[in-house]
Design a protein around this motif. Structure first.
Motif, PDB file in Angstrom:
ATOM      1  N   TYR B 123       0.849  -1.199   0.000  1.00  0.00           N
ATOM      2  CA  TYR B 123       0.000   0.000   0.000  1.00  0.00           C
ATOM      3  C   TYR B 123       0.885   1.249   0.000  1.00  0.00           C
ATOM      4  N   ARG B 154       3.201   0.492   3.159  1.00  0.00           N
ATOM      5  CA  ARG B 154       2.815  -0.524   4.159  1.00  0.00           C
ATOM      6  C   ARG B 154       2.535  -1.854   3.482  1.00  0.00           C
ATOM      7  N   LEU B 156       0.361  -5.122   3.852  1.00  0.00           N
ATOM      8  CA  LEU B 156      -0.805  -5.682   4.546  1.00  0.00           C
ATOM      9  C   LEU B 156      -1.014  -7.117   4.087  1.00  0.00           C
ATOM     10  N   CYS B 157      -1.604  -7.930   4.958  1.00  0.00           N
ATOM     11  CA  CYS B 157      -1.904  -9.304   4.565  1.00  0.00           C
ATOM     12  C   CYS B 157      -3.211  -9.319   3.766  1.00  0.00           C
ATOM     13  N   MET B 158      -3.180  -9.928   2.596  1.00  0.00           N
ATOM     14  CA  MET B 158      -4.333  -9.940   1.695  1.00  0.00           C
ATOM     15  C   MET B 158      -4.993 -11.314   1.590  1.00  0.00           C
ATOM     16  N   HIS B 166      -5.783  -9.008  10.476  1.00  0.00           N
ATOM     17  CA  HIS B 166      -5.862  -7.563  10.242  1.00  0.00           C
ATOM     18  C   HIS B 166      -4.693  -6.797  10.859  1.00  0.00           C
ATOM     19  N   MET B 169       0.818  -6.370   9.627  1.00  0.00           N
ATOM     20  CA  MET B 169       1.277  -5.245   8.806  1.00  0.00           C
ATOM     21  C   MET B 169       2.769  -5.017   9.014  1.00  0.00           C
TER      22      MET B 169
END
Lengths: 495, 177
Positions: B123, B154, B156-158, B166, B169
């Motif tokens: 991100y 950043r 992030l876990c997708m 959540h 990160m």
């Protein structure tokens, strides 16, 4: 070209079995909608359940909705298909009984065992619980899915038997003689063609699903028996994609059967129709790599195949089924009641949802939108505004007290509440996906909350409207089981 | 931005579908008893619709295949050697071999997982997803991306991976080393 004319088929009431399916579907659907609303309220930080509860509810919502869509779709298909072939009521009921056993196992695994690996149960997550659930809870969840799958497989095998007994083989039931040799206008009716397609794809899908569940159950107790994670993922998405798509192809039978009765116009299986259903049979099975577009190690030709079929798949939805509905309704004098409204809306929902779906299946788009809220945005459009609206249209048709009864203002308000609520709800997901909001997050960043709050509001409207639909159906169960004319004659139509 | 295009295109196409259904609903009241001429006209329009779809979607389908994120195609033509970042997903953290890279020079993320499936999503500072790939045990997905702006990105876990999904990160800084 063969000539097609409308032939009136009397409206029939539902059997006790179909009503049991629909009653179960409506009750569980409402419950799962409430669970979905709780999830949105949690993401919006209006309530505070905690991450553990959120992910348990998410697992319940996913498994519950997929299962209940299957049950509702099966009810629609079975109700109409029995006009043409001899089905076994005992096997139909055995499927429901196994479904209820499976549901009890899944609820037990989640509520008492705290299992929360999502309905996709991606290998090896169920066996790597990090102390959050027990081996037994994982086994109970996957065992529950397996029991449900076995029930559906039995039902489809019975449907396959009945279709072959009547038409000789699947090729004839798909209308291939009319498609490839000579269109004599005697192709099987759309209900038979659709049921054949669903039976073929679901038998394959369920066997693949049952295989991976069995392999994972073995792995759970014998960890030395390992599975290739990529193979497991491919099998899970193959099964999941086929099964959930088949629910729409089952439910759309309500549109094929009911809209012609309202318009007194034919919806026959002509060559274009037959070609599109044969193509869909293949496409539903070979499109599944579009779930794996971000698995770069997956064979690239299969990923490109998923991309291409994603585009091709929109054509039958738009040009054949969606357009077919527009054709028979245009200047038909159709009388708009709850059933006809909901069925017409459902085809809009299916066609509209296919737009962001095929866009998501574009590899370069998927690169920045996969597993964002764009995904629930498009599948809720064609499932909630499409498949579920088909089922609601069907229950209003079954429960309609007489041909020319005018619905109350409450039902009409619920229709508009459902339509606007579902549109707002799905658009809030899609917009959040555009803003890169990640999917399946219990806790959202502060900048994501406005979309969650809007989504919660619209979700509440959908739940309230659906409650009215369902209560109305339960209040009319007696009528739903009787044989009498329900579809009104179109305005100006020759009697 | 790809997301903006996807959103606007979806809105346009969904609106066109809605207009089609709305037009028919408005014109449904007065019945034309003889369906055959209507049907023939509708089939002619359907043929045009079909070929329009082929003409529009066909090239779009092919054009979008020209810039795939797989293999060496993406960012491969940019100048300079690739900066390699080994990225491993764990329940529930990212392990990165380096957390600083240089702008305008290709970065090769070699993404895998030590336990279960994760998703490696990058991100930008405005929290828009710029690139992603899956992190899977036993496989390494190679993601090539060239950052064109300095800043803190950043990770992030997708892919859903459990109770702290959540919170999974991390950060990567883009700028001078």
């Amino acid at each position: 070209m063969a000539n097609y004319t409308y032939e009136h088929t009397p409206d029939r009431g539902a059997t006790a079995g179909v009503l049991a399916y629909l009653g179960t579907a409506c009750a569980v659907l409402l419950l799962m909608m409430l669970v979905g609303l709780l999830m949105r309220l949690e993401q919006a930080q209006i309530i505070d359940l905690g991450a553990n509860w959120f992910y348990e509810l998410m697992t319940l919502h996913g498994a519950g909705m997929v299962g209940i869509a299957g049950i509702a779709g099966a009810a629609v298909m079975w109700h109409f298909l029995r006009q043409y072939v001899e089905l076994s009521p005992a096997i139909f009921m055995a499927n429901l009984a196994l479904f209820l056993v499976g549901v009890a196992m899944i609820i037990g695994s989640i509520v008492f065992g705290h299992f929360h690996a999502a309905w996709t149960f991606l290998y090896p997550m169920p066996s790597k619980a990090m102390g959050m659930w027990s081996q037994e809870a994982a086994a109970l969840f996957m065992g529950g899915l397996l029991v449900i799958g076995v029930g559906f497989l039995l039902m489809h095998l019975d449907i396959a038997r009945a279709i072959i007994a009547r038409y000789g083989n699947f090729a004839r039931a798909l209308g291939w003689p009319q498609l490839f040799v000579h269109d004599d206008g005697k192709a099987p009716p759309p209900t038979v063609v659709a049921s054949t397609m669903v039976t073929i794809v679901n038998i394959v899908g369920l066997v693949v699903g049952a295989s991976i569940l069995t392999m994972m159950l073995v792995n759970l107790y014998l960890p030395e028996f390992t599975i290739d994670p990529m193979l497991a993922k491919g099998m899970i998405y193959f099964f999941g994609h086929v099964f959930i798509n088949a629910t729409i192809y089952m439910a759309v039978i309500a549109v094929y059967e009911i809209l012609p009765r309202y318009t007194q116009r034919p919806w026959k299986a002509n060559r274009v129709f037959l070609a599109s259903w044969s193509a869909s049979t293949l496409m539903v099975m070979f499109i599944f790599p579009h779930h794996l577009l971000m698995d770069f190690a997956f064979p690239q030709w299969m990923l490109i195949m998923g991309h291409i079929i994603g585009y091709l798949n929109t054509v039958p939805i738009l040009v054949v089924t969606g357009y077919g509905a527009l054709m028979i309704v245009f200047r038909s004098g159709i009388r708009w009641d709850m059933a006809s409204r909901l069925l017409f809306l459902s085809l809009f929902g299916w066609a509209a949802g296919a737009m962001p779906a095929f866009i998501d299946g574009t590899i370069t788009v998927n690169y920045v939108m996969h597993n964002t809220l764009w995904v629930p945005g498009h599948f809720h459009t064609y499932l909630l505004l499409g498949m579920v609206a088909m089922v609601f249209g069907f229950i209003y048709y079954l429960g309609k007290p007489a041909q020319h009864v005018r619905e109350s203002w409450l039902d009409r308000a619920a229709f508009w509440g459902f339509t606007s609520g579902a549109l707002g709800f799905t658009l809030s997901f899609l917009y959040a996906g555009k803003e890169s909001v990640a999917r399946r997050y219990a806790v959202h960043l502060p900048e994501w909350l406005p979309y969650d709050r809007a989504g919660s509001l619209f979700a509440a409207l959908v739940v309230a409207s659906s409650l009215i639909f369902v209560l109305r159906f339960f209040s009319r169960l007696g009528a739903a089981g009787r044989d009498y004319a329900r579809a009104p004659l179109a305005q100006g139509a020759a009697a | 931005m790809m997301q903006e295009i996807a959103w606007q295109l979806s809105l346009v196409l969904m609106t066109l579908v809605a207009l089609g259904f709305g037009f028919v609903a408005i014109n449904s009241g007065v019945r034309v008893e003889d369906y055959t001429p209507l049907q023939k006209r509708a089939y002619r329009i359907r043929s045009k619709l079909f070929w329009t779809l082929v003409a529009v979607l066909g090239p779009a389908m092919i054009y979008t295949l020209l810039d795939l994120p797989y293999g060496t195609s993406r960012a491969g033509h940019k100048a300079g050697p690739a900066q390699v970042v080994e990225a491993t997903g764990h329940q529930w953290r990212w392990e990165l071999s380096r957390d600083r890279v240089v702008r305008d020079q290709p970065v090769e993320f070699r993404v895998t997982s030590a336990d279960i499936n994760h998703g490696f999503g990058i991100y930008d500072a405005d929290m828009h997803l710029v690139a992603q790939t899956q992190a899977m045990p036993g496989y390494t997905n190679t993601l090539r991306h060239t950052f064109t702006a300095d800043g803190t990105y950043r990770i992030l876990c997708m892919e859903y991976c459990g109770i702290a999904h959540h919170n999974m990160m991390s950060e990567i800084k883009v700028g001078s080393l």
